[in-house]
Design a protein around this motif. Structure first.
Motif, PDB file in Angstrom:
ATOM      1  N   PHE A 296       9.101  -8.289  15.363  1.00  0.00           N
ATOM      2  CA  PHE A 296       9.421  -9.615  14.843  1.00  0.00           C
ATOM      3  C   PHE A 296       8.993  -9.715  13.384  1.00  0.00           C
ATOM      4  CE2 PHE A 296       5.250  -9.889  16.682  1.00  0.00           C
ATOM      5  CZ  PHE A 296       4.529 -10.750  15.873  1.00  0.00           C
ATOM      6  N   ILE A 297       9.582 -10.680  12.703  1.00  0.00           N
ATOM      7  CA  ILE A 297       9.358 -10.854  11.280  1.00  0.00           C
ATOM      8  C   ILE A 297       8.690 -12.203  11.044  1.00  0.00           C
ATOM      9  CG2 ILE A 297      11.581 -11.905  10.663  1.00  0.00           C
ATOM     10  CD1 ILE A 297      10.678  -9.069   8.627  1.00  0.00           C
ATOM     11  N   ILE A 298       7.761 -12.209  10.098  1.00  0.00           N
ATOM     12  CA  ILE A 298       7.080 -13.433   9.691  1.00  0.00           C
ATOM     13  C   ILE A 298       7.325 -13.596   8.196  1.00  0.00           C
ATOM     14  CG2 ILE A 298       4.830 -14.536   9.409  1.00  0.00           C
ATOM     15  CD1 ILE A 298       3.966 -12.898  11.888  1.00  0.00           C
TER      16      ILE A 298
ATOM     17  N   GLY B 101       6.268 -13.974   0.808  1.00  0.00           N
ATOM     18  CA  GLY B 101       6.001 -12.683   1.418  1.00  0.00           C
ATOM     19  C   GLY B 101       6.577 -12.603   2.819  1.00  0.00           C
ATOM     20  N   VAL B 102       6.685 -11.374   3.288  1.00  0.00           N
ATOM     21  CA  VAL B 102       7.283 -11.104   4.585  1.00  0.00           C
ATOM     22  C   VAL B 102       6.473 -10.023   5.291  1.00  0.00           C
ATOM     23  CG1 VAL B 102       8.916  -9.417   3.644  1.00  0.00           C
ATOM     24  CG2 VAL B 102       9.491 -10.651   5.721  1.00  0.00           C
ATOM     25  N   LEU B 103       6.485 -10.060   6.614  1.00  0.00           N
ATOM     26  CA  LEU B 103       5.740  -9.083   7.402  1.00  0.00           C
ATOM     27  C   LEU B 103       6.533  -8.730   8.652  1.00  0.00           C
ATOM     28  CD1 LEU B 103       3.060  -7.545   8.050  1.00  0.00           C
ATOM     29  CD2 LEU B 103       2.304  -9.639   9.192  1.00  0.00           C
ATOM     30  N   TRP B 104       6.649  -7.437   8.939  1.00  0.00           N
ATOM     31  CA  TRP B 104       7.299  -6.944  10.151  1.00  0.00           C
ATOM     32  C   TRP B 104       6.209  -6.423  11.081  1.00  0.00           C
ATOM     33  CZ3 TRP B 104      11.434  -6.787  13.082  1.00  0.00           C
ATOM     34  CH2 TRP B 104      11.620  -5.747  13.978  1.00  0.00           C
TER      35      TRP B 104
ATOM     36  N   THR C 169      -1.536  -8.369   5.323  1.00  0.00           N
ATOM     37  CA  THR C 169      -1.004  -8.463   3.966  1.00  0.00           C
ATOM     38  C   THR C 169       0.507  -8.637   4.036  1.00  0.00           C
ATOM     39  OG1 THR C 169      -2.749  -7.050   3.099  1.00  0.00           O
ATOM     40  CG2 THR C 169      -0.764  -7.247   1.761  1.00  0.00           C
ATOM     41  N   LEU C 170       1.023  -9.599   3.295  1.00  0.00           N
ATOM     42  CA  LEU C 170       2.465  -9.822   3.241  1.00  0.00           C
ATOM     43  C   LEU C 170       3.083  -8.912   2.185  1.00  0.00           C
ATOM     44  CD1 LEU C 170       2.442 -13.704   3.528  1.00  0.00           C
ATOM     45  CD2 LEU C 170       2.884 -12.041   5.326  1.00  0.00           C
ATOM     46  N   HIS C 171       4.343  -8.595   2.373  1.00  0.00           N
ATOM     47  CA  HIS C 171       5.062  -7.690   1.482  1.00  0.00           C
ATOM     48  C   HIS C 171       6.251  -8.394   0.848  1.00  0.00           C
ATOM     49  CE1 HIS C 171       2.908  -5.063   4.345  1.00  0.00           C
ATOM     50  NE2 HIS C 171       2.711  -4.337   3.257  1.00  0.00           N
ATOM     51  N   SER C 172       6.810  -7.769  -0.176  1.00  0.00           N
ATOM     52  CA  SER C 172       7.930  -8.382  -0.888  1.00  0.00           C
ATOM     53  C   SER C 172       9.281  -7.784  -0.515  1.00  0.00           C
ATOM     54  CB  SER C 172       7.730  -8.261  -2.403  1.00  0.00           C
ATOM     55  OG  SER C 172       7.665  -6.908  -2.783  1.00  0.00           O
ATOM     56  N   GLU C 173       9.279  -6.673   0.225  1.00  0.00           N
ATOM     57  CA  GLU C 173      10.548  -6.016   0.568  1.00  0.00           C
ATOM     58  C   GLU C 173      10.625  -5.699   2.050  1.00  0.00           C
ATOM     59  OE1 GLU C 173      11.959  -2.915  -2.233  1.00  0.00           O
ATOM     60  OE2 GLU C 173       9.941  -3.146  -3.085  1.00  0.00           O
ATOM     61  N   VAL C 174      11.837  -5.798   2.584  1.00  0.00           N
ATOM     62  CA  VAL C 174      12.111  -5.444   3.979  1.00  0.00           C
ATOM     63  C   VAL C 174      12.816  -4.097   3.986  1.00  0.00           C
ATOM     64  CG1 VAL C 174      13.398  -6.091   6.053  1.00  0.00           C
ATOM     65  CG2 VAL C 174      12.267  -7.854   4.696  1.00  0.00           C
ATOM     66  N   ILE C 175      12.358  -3.179   4.842  1.00  0.00           N
ATOM     67  CA  ILE C 175      12.982  -1.866   4.997  1.00  0.00           C
ATOM     68  C   ILE C 175      13.963  -1.950   6.156  1.00  0.00           C
ATOM     69  CG2 ILE C 175      12.594   0.572   5.489  1.00  0.00           C
ATOM     70  CD1 ILE C 175       9.634   0.062   4.601  1.00  0.00           C
TER      71      ILE C 175
ATOM     72  N   GLY D  17      10.620  -2.149   8.907  1.00  0.00           N
ATOM     73  CA  GLY D  17       9.286  -2.444   8.401  1.00  0.00           C
ATOM     74  C   GLY D  17       9.369  -3.233   7.112  1.00  0.00           C
ATOM     75  N   THR D  18       8.219  -3.325   6.432  1.00  0.00           N
ATOM     76  CA  THR D  18       8.151  -3.994   5.135  1.00  0.00           C
ATOM     77  C   THR D  18       7.350  -3.115   4.182  1.00  0.00           C
ATOM     78  OG1 THR D  18       6.240  -5.259   5.925  1.00  0.00           O
ATOM     79  CG2 THR D  18       8.370  -6.353   6.014  1.00  0.00           C
ATOM     80  N   LYS D  19       7.532  -3.324   2.879  1.00  0.00           N
ATOM     81  CA  LYS D  19       6.804  -2.539   1.882  1.00  0.00           C
ATOM     82  C   LYS D  19       6.550  -3.370   0.644  1.00  0.00           C
ATOM     83  CE  LYS D  19      10.851  -0.394  -0.251  1.00  0.00           C
ATOM     84  NZ  LYS D  19      11.462   0.848  -0.677  1.00  0.00           N
ATOM     85  N   THR D  20       5.799  -2.834  -0.278  1.00  0.00           N
ATOM     86  CA  THR D  20       5.397  -3.443  -1.538  1.00  0.00           C
ATOM     87  C   THR D  20       4.541  -4.691  -1.287  1.00  0.00           C
ATOM     88  OG1 THR D  20       7.524  -2.686  -2.443  1.00  0.00           O
ATOM     89  CG2 THR D  20       6.179  -4.104  -3.831  1.00  0.00           C
ATOM     90  N   PRO D  21       3.234  -4.474  -1.099  1.00  0.00           N
ATOM     91  CA  PRO D  21       2.317  -5.586  -0.818  1.00  0.00           C
ATOM     92  C   PRO D  21       2.312  -6.647  -1.915  1.00  0.00           C
ATOM     93  CG  PRO D  21       1.224  -3.470  -0.497  1.00  0.00           C
ATOM     94  CD  PRO D  21       2.548  -3.183  -1.141  1.00  0.00           C
ATOM     95  N   THR D  22       2.157  -7.899  -1.505  1.00  0.00           N
ATOM     96  CA  THR D  22       1.990  -9.016  -2.434  1.00  0.00           C
ATOM     97  C   THR D  22       0.499  -9.367  -2.460  1.00  0.00           C
ATOM     98  OG1 THR D  22       2.198 -10.754  -0.770  1.00  0.00           O
ATOM     99  CG2 THR D  22       4.246  -9.937  -1.737  1.00  0.00           C
TER     100      THR D  22
END
Length: 110
Positions: free
Chosen positions: A39-41, A55-58, A77-83, A91-96
Motif C-alpha cells: 500500500f501507498i501512503i 512525500g510518498v511511502l510504499w 522516511t517519506l520519498h519523492s519518487e515512486v518506482i 517501491g519508493t526512492k529519493t528520501p525527503t
C-alpha cells in the motif's frame, strides 16, 4: 497537511491539520485480498489553488506483521519518487526531509 492511504482499489484520507508536527491519531482498517502487493501512503500540503505532495511511502504487505493490539509505531522516511514496473508500484526512492510515525499491522480476525 493530510495523509492519503491507498491499498488495492481503496483510498482513505485523514482530515487536514495545521502546524509543522501534525498529529492525526486516526485508525484505518481495510479488508484486502491476499494477493495484494502493498500500500501507498502520501503526505499532502493543502494549498490555496491546489495541493502539493510532500512525500510518498510504499509499504509491501509482506513486511507487515500480525498483531492483536496497537503498538508504539515506527518512524518512516517519506520519498519523492515512486518506482514502477509497468503500472505496478515496486517501491519508493529519493528520501525527503519528511517522516511519518505509523503503526502498521494485520489485525487477526475475531
Amino acid at each position: 497537511t493530510y495523509v492519503v492511504l491507498k491499498v488495492q482499489n481503496i483510498k482513505s484520507t485523514t482530515i487536514d491539520r495545521r502546524g509543522s508536527e501534525p498529529c492525526w491519531e486516526q485508525d484505518f482498517m481495510f479488508e484486502i485480498c491476499a494477493d495484494g502487493k502493498g500500500f501507498i501512503i502520501e503526505l499532502w500540503k493543502k494549498g490555496l489553488l491546489w495541493d502539493s505532495i510532500l512525500g510518498v511511502l510504499w509499504i509491501p504487505l509482506a513486511t507487515v506483521e500480525h498483531a492483536t493490539d496497537e503498538g508504539p509505531g515506527s518512524w518512516w522516511t517519506l520519498h519523492s519518487e515512486v518506482i514502477k514496473n509497468r503500472n505496478e508500484i515496486q517501491g519508493t526512492k529519493t528520501p525527503t526531509s519528511h517522516e511519518i510515525l505509523l503503526d502498521v499491522y494485520f489485525a487477526l480476525p475475531f
